[in-house]
Scaffold this active site. Structure first.
Site, PDB file in Angstrom:
ATOM      1  N   TYR A 116       0.829  -1.219   0.000  1.00 17.30           N
ATOM      2  CA  TYR A 116       0.000   0.000   0.000  1.00 17.30           C
ATOM      3  C   TYR A 116       0.860   1.265   0.000  1.00 17.30           C
ATOM      4  CZ  TYR A 116      -4.302  -2.540  -0.026  1.00 17.30           C
ATOM      5  OH  TYR A 116      -5.336  -3.342  -0.441  1.00 17.30           O
TER       6      TYR A 116
ATOM      7  N   ARG B 299       1.721   1.863  -3.514  1.00 19.23           N
ATOM      8  CA  ARG B 299       0.589   2.416  -4.278  1.00 19.23           C
ATOM      9  C   ARG B 299       0.295   3.861  -3.890  1.00 19.23           C
ATOM     10  NH1 ARG B 299      -3.862  -1.861  -3.613  1.00 19.23           N
ATOM     11  NH2 ARG B 299      -5.010  -0.536  -5.049  1.00 19.23           N
TER      12      ARG B 299
ATOM     13  N   GLN C 209     -15.010   2.200  -7.627  1.00 18.94           N
ATOM     14  CA  GLN C 209     -14.353   1.122  -6.868  1.00 18.94           C
ATOM     15  C   GLN C 209     -12.915   1.526  -6.561  1.00 18.94           C
ATOM     16  OE1 GLN C 209     -15.464  -2.957  -8.741  1.00 18.94           O
ATOM     17  NE2 GLN C 209     -15.782  -1.451 -10.338  1.00 18.94           N
TER      18      GLN C 209
ATOM     19  N   ILE D  53      -9.564   3.571  -5.218  1.00 18.72           N
ATOM     20  CA  ILE D  53      -9.222   4.154  -3.925  1.00 18.72           C
ATOM     21  C   ILE D  53      -8.236   5.312  -4.117  1.00 18.72           C
ATOM     22  CG2 ILE D  53      -9.705   2.003  -2.685  1.00 18.72           C
ATOM     23  CD1 ILE D  53      -6.700   1.457  -2.556  1.00 18.72           C
TER      24      ILE D  53
ATOM     25  N   HIS E 203     -14.865   1.226  -2.058  1.00 20.74           N
ATOM     26  CA  HIS E 203     -13.822   0.390  -1.444  1.00 20.74           C
ATOM     27  C   HIS E 203     -12.875   1.195  -0.563  1.00 20.74           C
ATOM     28  CE1 HIS E 203     -14.466  -2.777  -4.888  1.00 20.74           C
ATOM     29  NE2 HIS E 203     -15.372  -2.853  -3.936  1.00 20.74           N
TER      30      HIS E 203
ATOM     31  N   GLY F 216     -14.310   1.095 -17.361  1.00 24.31           N
ATOM     32  CA  GLY F 216     -13.013   0.592 -16.908  1.00 24.31           C
ATOM     33  C   GLY F 216     -13.061  -0.387 -15.753  1.00 24.31           C
ATOM     34  N   THR F 217     -14.047  -1.276 -15.779  1.00 27.80           N
ATOM     35  CA  THR F 217     -14.064  -2.313 -14.746  1.00 27.80           C
ATOM     36  C   THR F 217     -14.337  -3.661 -15.400  1.00 27.80           C
ATOM     37  OG1 THR F 217     -15.149  -3.140 -12.726  1.00 27.80           O
ATOM     38  CG2 THR F 217     -16.446  -1.638 -14.112  1.00 27.80           C
ATOM     39  N   SER F 218     -13.619  -4.684 -14.909  1.00 25.09           N
ATOM     40  CA  SER F 218     -13.726  -6.003 -15.541  1.00 25.09           C
ATOM     41  C   SER F 218     -15.024  -6.702 -15.175  1.00 25.09           C
ATOM     42  CB  SER F 218     -12.526  -6.868 -15.140  1.00 25.09           C
ATOM     43  OG  SER F 218     -12.481  -6.973 -13.735  1.00 25.09           O
TER      44      SER F 218
ATOM     45  N   ASN G 219     -14.887   0.208 -22.100  1.00 24.42           N
ATOM     46  CA  ASN G 219     -13.823  -0.657 -21.583  1.00 24.42           C
ATOM     47  C   ASN G 219     -12.870  -1.040 -22.711  1.00 24.42           C
ATOM     48  OD1 ASN G 219     -13.498  -1.821 -18.765  1.00 24.42           O
ATOM     49  ND2 ASN G 219     -12.892  -3.561 -20.014  1.00 24.42           N
TER      50      ASN G 219
HETATM   51  C1  BJW Z   1      -9.507   0.148 -19.494  1.00 23.44           C
HETATM   52  C2  BJW Z   1      -8.378   0.886 -19.715  1.00 23.44           C
HETATM   53  C3  BJW Z   1      -8.584   2.131 -20.271  1.00 23.44           C
HETATM   54  C4  BJW Z   1      -7.727  -0.893 -18.854  1.00 23.44           C
HETATM   55  N1  BJW Z   1      -9.810   2.545 -20.557  1.00 23.44           N
HETATM   56  N2  BJW Z   1     -10.723   0.559 -19.810  1.00 23.44           N
HETATM   57  C5  BJW Z   1     -21.061 -12.917  -5.256  1.00 23.44           C
HETATM   58  C6  BJW Z   1     -20.578 -13.954  -6.047  1.00 23.44           C
HETATM   59  C7  BJW Z   1     -19.281 -14.413  -5.890  1.00 23.44           C
HETATM   60  C8  BJW Z   1     -18.427 -13.872  -4.945  1.00 23.44           C
HETATM   61  C9  BJW Z   1     -18.901 -12.836  -4.164  1.00 23.44           C
HETATM   62  C10 BJW Z   1     -20.206 -12.386  -4.334  1.00 23.44           C
HETATM   63  N3  BJW Z   1     -20.397 -11.371  -3.453  1.00 23.44           N
HETATM   64  C11 BJW Z   1     -19.244 -11.172  -2.774  1.00 23.44           C
HETATM   65  C12 BJW Z   1     -18.314 -12.057  -3.177  1.00 23.44           C
HETATM   66  C13 BJW Z   1     -16.903 -12.185  -2.673  1.00 23.44           C
HETATM   67  C14 BJW Z   1     -15.989 -11.103  -3.227  1.00 23.44           C
HETATM   68  C15 BJW Z   1     -15.904 -11.223  -4.733  1.00 23.44           C
HETATM   69  O1  BJW Z   1     -16.454 -10.447  -5.501  1.00 23.44           O
HETATM   70  N4  BJW Z   1     -15.138 -12.169  -5.220  1.00 23.44           N
HETATM   71  C16 BJW Z   1     -14.931 -12.295  -6.664  1.00 23.44           C
HETATM   72  C17 BJW Z   1     -13.465 -12.436  -6.916  1.00 23.44           C
HETATM   73  C18 BJW Z   1     -15.766 -13.417  -7.180  1.00 23.44           C
HETATM   74  N5  BJW Z   1     -16.441  -9.756  -2.839  1.00 23.44           N
HETATM   75  C19 BJW Z   1     -16.195  -9.262  -1.649  1.00 23.44           C
HETATM   76  O2  BJW Z   1     -15.604  -9.921  -0.807  1.00 23.44           O
HETATM   77  C20 BJW Z   1     -16.713  -7.872  -1.355  1.00 23.44           C
HETATM   78  N6  BJW Z   1     -17.401  -7.905  -0.127  1.00 23.44           N
HETATM   79  C21 BJW Z   1     -18.687  -8.282  -0.035  1.00 23.44           C
HETATM   80  O3  BJW Z   1     -19.402  -8.427  -1.007  1.00 23.44           O
HETATM   81  O4  BJW Z   1     -19.102  -8.459   1.267  1.00 23.44           O
HETATM   82  C22 BJW Z   1     -20.195  -9.324   1.499  1.00 23.44           C
HETATM   83  C23 BJW Z   1     -19.738 -10.755   1.213  1.00 23.44           C
HETATM   84  C24 BJW Z   1     -18.480 -11.176   1.586  1.00 23.44           C
HETATM   85  C25 BJW Z   1     -18.067 -12.490   1.308  1.00 23.44           C
HETATM   86  C26 BJW Z   1     -18.920 -13.352   0.613  1.00 23.44           C
HETATM   87  C27 BJW Z   1     -20.178 -12.893   0.209  1.00 23.44           C
HETATM   88  C28 BJW Z   1     -20.592 -11.578   0.535  1.00 23.44           C
HETATM   89  C29 BJW Z   1     -15.554  -6.901  -1.186  1.00 23.44           C
HETATM   90  C30 BJW Z   1     -14.784  -6.724  -2.446  1.00 23.44           C
HETATM   91  C31 BJW Z   1     -13.609  -5.814  -2.159  1.00 23.44           C
HETATM   92  C32 BJW Z   1     -12.700  -5.693  -3.392  1.00 23.44           C
HETATM   93  N7  BJW Z   1     -11.507  -5.072  -2.983  1.00 23.44           N
HETATM   94  C33 BJW Z   1     -10.529  -4.693  -3.995  1.00 23.44           C
HETATM   95  C34 BJW Z   1      -9.313  -4.098  -3.259  1.00 23.44           C
HETATM   96  C35 BJW Z   1      -9.662  -2.706  -2.729  1.00 23.44           C
HETATM   97  C36 BJW Z   1      -8.493  -2.055  -2.078  1.00 23.44           C
HETATM   98  C37 BJW Z   1      -7.324  -1.920  -3.010  1.00 23.44           C
HETATM   99  O5  BJW Z   1      -7.417  -1.344  -4.110  1.00 23.44           O
HETATM  100  O6  BJW Z   1      -6.263  -2.419  -2.630  1.00 23.44           O
HETATM  101  O7  BJW Z   1     -11.083  -3.748  -4.897  1.00 23.44           O
HETATM  102  S1  BJW Z   1     -10.012  -6.026  -5.089  1.00 23.44           S
HETATM  103  C38 BJW Z   1      -9.910  -5.039  -6.545  1.00 23.44           C
HETATM  104  O8  BJW Z   1     -10.946  -5.421  -7.501  1.00 23.44           O
HETATM  105  C39 BJW Z   1     -10.270  -3.624  -6.096  1.00 23.44           C
HETATM  106  C40 BJW Z   1     -11.063  -3.141  -7.258  1.00 23.44           C
HETATM  107  O9  BJW Z   1     -11.846  -2.018  -6.873  1.00 23.44           O
HETATM  108  C41 BJW Z   1     -11.870  -4.341  -7.635  1.00 23.44           C
HETATM  109  C42 BJW Z   1     -12.432  -4.284  -9.033  1.00 23.44           C
HETATM  110  O10 BJW Z   1     -11.424  -4.274  -9.993  1.00 23.44           O
HETATM  111  P1  BJW Z   1     -11.632  -3.459 -11.341  1.00 23.44           P
HETATM  112  O11 BJW Z   1     -11.747  -2.035 -11.037  1.00 23.44           O
HETATM  113  O12 BJW Z   1     -12.722  -4.073 -12.140  1.00 23.44           O
HETATM  114  O13 BJW Z   1     -10.205  -3.662 -12.040  1.00 23.44           O
HETATM  115  P2  BJW Z   1      -9.711  -4.776 -13.078  1.00 23.44           P
HETATM  116  O14 BJW Z   1      -8.249  -4.695 -13.136  1.00 23.44           O
HETATM  117  O15 BJW Z   1     -10.311  -6.102 -12.788  1.00 23.44           O
HETATM  118  O16 BJW Z   1     -10.345  -4.337 -14.460  1.00 23.44           O
HETATM  119  C43 BJW Z   1      -9.930  -3.160 -15.139  1.00 23.44           C
HETATM  120  C44 BJW Z   1     -10.625  -3.116 -16.476  1.00 23.44           C
HETATM  121  O17 BJW Z   1     -10.275  -1.892 -17.095  1.00 23.44           O
HETATM  122  C45 BJW Z   1     -10.220  -4.237 -17.441  1.00 23.44           C
HETATM  123  O18 BJW Z   1     -11.392  -4.872 -17.966  1.00 23.44           O
HETATM  124  C46 BJW Z   1      -9.457  -3.525 -18.572  1.00 23.44           C
HETATM  125  O19 BJW Z   1      -9.749  -4.063 -19.850  1.00 23.44           O
HETATM  126  C47 BJW Z   1      -9.997  -2.127 -18.467  1.00 23.44           C
HETATM  127  N8  BJW Z   1      -9.074  -1.091 -18.901  1.00 23.44           N
HETATM  128  N9  BJW Z   1      -7.272   0.119 -19.274  1.00 23.44           N
HETATM  129  C48 BJW Z   1     -10.857   1.680 -20.307  1.00 23.44           C
HETATM  130  N10 BJW Z   1      -7.512   2.924 -20.548  1.00 23.44           N
END
Ligand code: BJW
Length: 276
Positions: free
Chosen positions: A67, A70, A105, A107, A123, A219-221, A245
């Site tokens: 962190y 970052r 999403q 930070i 987040h 910009g989210t996957s 995206n």
């Molecule tokens: C461009 C570009 C350009 C590139 N222009 N585009 C239901 C089903 C299954 C699982 C779960 C569920 N509900 C909850 C869960 C568990 C879990 C989860 O989702 N797991 C999955 C892996 C399946 N979720 C949680 O635990 C959440 N809590 C919750 O729901 O509590 C209740 C609960 C808990 C447990 C079980 C059930 C319920 C909390 C999630 C917290 C996520 N935290 C993070 C870290 C935050 C701190 C930090 O930054 O360090 O958040 S992980 C990381 O992923 C971060 C991001 O915000 C998040 C999303 O990522 P994002 O933004 O989508 O990034 P990328 O890299 O994936 O995608 C980028 C995209 O941009 C790509 O597609 C590129 O193509 C594109 N791109 N350049 C436009 N120039």
């Protein structure tokens, strides 16, 4: 102008309540690595390995180094044209009596740095800290338990640490020298996997999803919940959903408009006033 872009611009300029959901991709053109894309690994780790409480419990120094790195990257970064287009559009909506909310999403606070005023941080923030208590259910009930600390480095022992090139897979700062307050170890106030989102934040988000007449995801996957479910939830009401995206995502099929490309190039065109 391409028909799809023309149709979207007409819609966005008439909409009364626009909600944007942003992810790491919107900050990629500011030099901030996405999670699952190129450069998404820190040393040998992905966010899946380090953004959890068990990872912090096991090696708090390693997670703080991640962190700290970052925080340094973000503190050297500036908003890009995608952030600026969103902030300008939000201001224009506000002056025209229309609603525009940015749910992020991310930070990194680059939306706010670009001038956006209504940003819902799902987040948490890189710049907030709190006591590290396992299973803690966030900060709403105790508003004082989260506070901002922009000191760089946040503690002297982290100076020069966190390089992604280093081969070490263990933290090298003694726990006693990591951030503390009143004897308690601190952690970044961000939402890690398996942790609940702030219920007040979630309530605001679901209200926005129920009220909006246009939803735009940028910009989210679409792999992390609950954000991954928002587009489908809005589309179920028959509300148009647009997506910007670089790569295809899991929510493309619920979107009326899919714009594939860089958000820093597309958003300024998509959100420009109609007369331009
Ligand atoms: C461009 C570009 C350009 C590139 N222009 N585009 C239901 C089903 C299954 C699982 C779960 C569920 N509900 C909850 C869960 C568990 C879990 C989860 O989702 N797991 C999955 C892996 C399946 N979720 C949680 O635990 C959440 N809590 C919750 O729901 O509590 C209740 C609960 C808990 C447990 C079980 C059930 C319920 C909390 C999630 C917290 C996520 N935290 C993070 C870290 C935050 C701190 C930090 O930054 O360090 O958040 S992980 C990381 O992923 C971060 C991001 O915000 C998040 C999303 O990522 P994002 O933004 O989508 O990034 P990328 O890299 O994936 O995608 C980028 C995209 O941009 C790509 O597609 C590129 O193509 C594109 N791109 N350049 C436009 N120039």
């Amino acid at each position: 102008m391409e028909e799809k872009m023309k149709a979207f611009r007409e819609l966005v300029n008439q909409a009364k309540h626009v909600v944007f959901l942003t992810g790491a991709g919107i900050s990629a053109e500011s030099g901030i690595p996405t999670f699952r894309g190129e450069g998404g690994l820190w040393r040998v780790y992905s966010a899946f390995d380090l953004a959890t409480f068990p990872a912090f419990r096991k090696d708090p120094s390693l997670v703080w180094e991640f962190y700290h790195y970052r925080r340094e990257v973000v503190s050297r970064s500036s908003p890009n044209p995608g952030h600026v287009a969103l902030a300008d559009f939000q201001r224009r909506c506000q002056s025209e009596g229309r609603a525009c909310t940015i749910i992020t999403q991310n930070i990194d606070r680059l939306h706010q740095a670009a001038g956006a005023s209504d940003v819902v941080e799902m987040h948490g923030s890189l710049w907030l800290v709190k006591r590290a208590v396992e299973g803690d259910a966030h900060f709403v009930e105790q508003p004082n338990v989260v506070w901002e600390d922009r000191t760089m480095p946040i503690v002297p022992a982290l100076a020069g640490k966190g390089s992604p090139q280093e081969l070490s897979t263990h933290g090298s700062v003694p726990v006693a020298e990591l951030p503390h307050r009143d004897g308690a170890l601190l952690r970044p106030a961000v939402v890690w996997f398996g942790e609940s989102l702030d219920p007040t934040v979630l309530q605001r988000i679901y209200e926005e999803l129920d009220k909006c007449d246009l939803f735009v995801t940028v910009g989210t996957s679409g792999t992390v919940h609950p954000a991954a479910g928002f587009a489908a939830k809005v589309a179920e009401r028959g509300v148009p959903v647009a997506l910007v995206n670089l790569d295809p995502t899991s929510v493309d099929d619920v979107c009326r408009f899919v714009f594939q490309g860089k958000s820093g190039e597309l958003l300024p065109k998509m959100l420009a006033p109609l007369e331009s």
